[in-house]
Design a protein around this motif. Structure first.
Motif, PDB file in Angstrom:
ATOM      1  N   GLN A   1      -7.451 -12.396 -47.180  1.00  0.00           N
ATOM      2  CA  GLN A   1      -6.394 -12.375 -47.909  1.00  0.00           C
ATOM      3  C   GLN A   1      -6.969 -13.286 -49.194  1.00  0.00           C
ATOM      4  O   GLN A   1      -6.330 -14.200 -49.531  1.00  0.00           O
ATOM      5  CB  GLN A   1      -4.802 -11.783 -48.085  1.00  0.00           C
ATOM      6  CG  GLN A   1      -4.859 -10.774 -47.176  1.00  0.00           C
ATOM      7  CD  GLN A   1      -3.282 -10.608 -46.618  1.00  0.00           C
ATOM      8  OE1 GLN A   1      -2.584 -12.109 -46.425  1.00  0.00           O
ATOM      9  NE2 GLN A   1      -2.718  -9.245 -46.550  1.00  0.00           N
ATOM     10  N   PRO A   2      -7.395 -12.811 -50.864  1.00  0.00           N
ATOM     11  CA  PRO A   2      -7.418 -14.022 -51.614  1.00  0.00           C
ATOM     12  C   PRO A   2      -6.515 -14.870 -52.063  1.00  0.00           C
ATOM     13  O   PRO A   2      -5.215 -14.355 -51.848  1.00  0.00           O
ATOM     14  CB  PRO A   2      -8.703 -13.655 -52.493  1.00  0.00           C
ATOM     15  CG  PRO A   2      -8.155 -12.499 -52.728  1.00  0.00           C
ATOM     16  CD  PRO A   2      -7.734 -11.769 -51.304  1.00  0.00           C
ATOM     17  N   ALA A   3      -6.410 -16.057 -52.541  1.00  0.00           N
ATOM     18  CA  ALA A   3      -5.339 -16.566 -53.546  1.00  0.00           C
ATOM     19  C   ALA A   3      -5.882 -17.351 -54.225  1.00  0.00           C
ATOM     20  O   ALA A   3      -7.253 -17.329 -54.573  1.00  0.00           O
ATOM     21  CB  ALA A   3      -4.497 -17.653 -51.898  1.00  0.00           C
ATOM     22  N   GLY A   4      -4.611 -18.156 -55.202  1.00  0.00           N
ATOM     23  CA  GLY A   4      -5.818 -18.623 -56.712  1.00  0.00           C
ATOM     24  C   GLY A   4      -6.961 -18.399 -56.910  1.00  0.00           C
ATOM     25  O   GLY A   4      -5.893 -17.640 -57.898  1.00  0.00           O
ATOM     26  N   VAL A   5      -7.933 -19.507 -57.329  1.00  0.00           N
ATOM     27  CA  VAL A   5      -8.820 -18.396 -58.799  1.00  0.00           C
ATOM     28  C   VAL A   5      -9.277 -16.721 -58.490  1.00  0.00           C
ATOM     29  O   VAL A   5      -9.930 -15.833 -58.992  1.00  0.00           O
ATOM     30  CB  VAL A   5     -10.116 -18.807 -59.381  1.00  0.00           C
ATOM     31  CG1 VAL A   5      -9.356 -20.573 -59.431  1.00  0.00           C
ATOM     32  CG2 VAL A   5     -10.753 -19.121 -57.633  1.00  0.00           C
TER      33      VAL A   5
ATOM     34  N   ILE B   1      -9.710 -11.260 -59.000  1.00  0.00           N
ATOM     35  CA  ILE B   1      -9.581  -9.048 -59.293  1.00  0.00           C
ATOM     36  C   ILE B   1      -8.340  -8.686 -59.871  1.00  0.00           C
ATOM     37  O   ILE B   1      -7.722  -7.653 -59.799  1.00  0.00           O
ATOM     38  CB  ILE B   1      -9.342  -9.481 -57.753  1.00  0.00           C
ATOM     39  CG1 ILE B   1      -8.083  -9.827 -57.112  1.00  0.00           C
ATOM     40  CG2 ILE B   1     -10.681  -9.727 -56.400  1.00  0.00           C
ATOM     41  CD1 ILE B   1      -7.812  -9.492 -55.598  1.00  0.00           C
ATOM     42  N   GLY B   2      -7.612  -9.468 -60.670  1.00  0.00           N
ATOM     43  CA  GLY B   2      -6.607  -9.188 -61.119  1.00  0.00           C
ATOM     44  C   GLY B   2      -5.441  -9.162 -61.373  1.00  0.00           C
ATOM     45  O   GLY B   2      -4.199  -8.134 -61.519  1.00  0.00           O
ATOM     46  N   GLY B   3      -5.195  -9.855 -60.225  1.00  0.00           N
ATOM     47  CA  GLY B   3      -4.171 -10.435 -59.907  1.00  0.00           C
ATOM     48  C   GLY B   3      -3.675 -11.865 -60.590  1.00  0.00           C
ATOM     49  O   GLY B   3      -4.340 -12.533 -61.018  1.00  0.00           O
ATOM     50  N   THR B   4      -2.026 -12.211 -59.996  1.00  0.00           N
ATOM     51  CA  THR B   4      -1.329 -13.336 -60.749  1.00  0.00           C
ATOM     52  C   THR B   4      -1.447 -14.300 -59.577  1.00  0.00           C
ATOM     53  O   THR B   4      -0.848 -14.172 -58.561  1.00  0.00           O
ATOM     54  CB  THR B   4       0.410 -12.998 -61.120  1.00  0.00           C
ATOM     55  OG1 THR B   4      -0.167 -12.262 -62.282  1.00  0.00           O
ATOM     56  CG2 THR B   4       0.387 -14.068 -61.236  1.00  0.00           C
ATOM     57  N   PRO B   5      -2.075 -15.257 -59.503  1.00  0.00           N
ATOM     58  CA  PRO B   5      -1.719 -16.388 -58.083  1.00  0.00           C
ATOM     59  C   PRO B   5      -0.752 -16.857 -58.253  1.00  0.00           C
ATOM     60  O   PRO B   5       0.265 -17.200 -59.220  1.00  0.00           O
ATOM     61  CB  PRO B   5      -2.867 -18.031 -58.748  1.00  0.00           C
ATOM     62  CG  PRO B   5      -3.615 -17.104 -59.851  1.00  0.00           C
ATOM     63  CD  PRO B   5      -3.090 -16.223 -60.814  1.00  0.00           C
ATOM     64  N   VAL B   6      -0.047 -17.827 -57.174  1.00  0.00           N
ATOM     65  CA  VAL B   6       0.484 -18.173 -56.435  1.00  0.00           C
ATOM     66  C   VAL B   6       0.648 -19.405 -56.022  1.00  0.00           C
ATOM     67  O   VAL B   6      -0.205 -19.425 -55.203  1.00  0.00           O
ATOM     68  CB  VAL B   6       1.509 -17.139 -55.193  1.00  0.00           C
ATOM     69  CG1 VAL B   6       2.428 -17.524 -54.905  1.00  0.00           C
ATOM     70  CG2 VAL B   6       2.051 -15.721 -56.011  1.00  0.00           C
TER      71      VAL B   6
END
Length: 158
Positions: A132-136, A141-146
């Motif tokens: 489950q990626p985070a950050g950059v 992949i088109g999401g908003t980093p937390v």
């Protein structure tokens, strides 16, 4: 033939597989599966990388494409090169194996490609079976980093 025992090996379709870094022997196993092209997104200078993967792949009769992706900064140019390589392989009817070091870069690239270029709806589950990626990578992949959230890997800490 048995699927290779490569870290995070995934058979995504009859014409597409992915994994972490294969060894020389595992490259031969990939070739024996009928794979026609290997796309490598991992850096050649990584400690787990093969000394001359391009030559090893060529000696096995497969085509080799190298797109080194900086794990700390994947770019739109990286994705464009990847999408072009995938499109060319598909147009030529080649089966493709895509790898990096642990299949994190690759699973994110393939998720985005399968979602955007092919329209597959199940691609997210394949990504999350690896990490489950985070950050950059969330942004890539088109999401908003937390803020303050780290990557979470499935099964083991790489």
């Amino acid at each position: 033939m048995t699927e290779p025992a490569i870290i995070n090996w995934r058979r995504l379709s009859p014409a597409l597989s992915s994994s972490g870094q294969p060894s020389e022997a595992q490259l031969a196993e990939i070739a024996a599966l009928g794979i026609g092209e290997v796309i490598n997104l991992g850096p050649h200078e990584h400690v787990k990388a093969l000394p001359d993967e391009a030559a090893s792949v060529a000696a096995l009769g497969m085509r080799y494409t190298y797109i080194p992706v900086d794990f700390a900064a994947p770019t739109e140019g990286d994705y464009a090169a990847f999408a072009a390589a995938m499109g060319e392989a598909e147009a030529a009817g080649r089966t493709v194996h895509v790898h990096c070091i642990v299949n994190a870069r690759v699973s994110a690239f393939l998720y985005r490609y399968r979602r955007d270029a092919i329209g597959e709806t199940a691609a997210r589950a394949e990504l999350e079976s690896v990490w489950q990626p985070a950050g950059v990578w969330v942004a890539f992949i088109g999401g908003t980093p937390v803020e303050g959230v780290d990557h979470r890997y499935r099964g083991r800490d790489y």
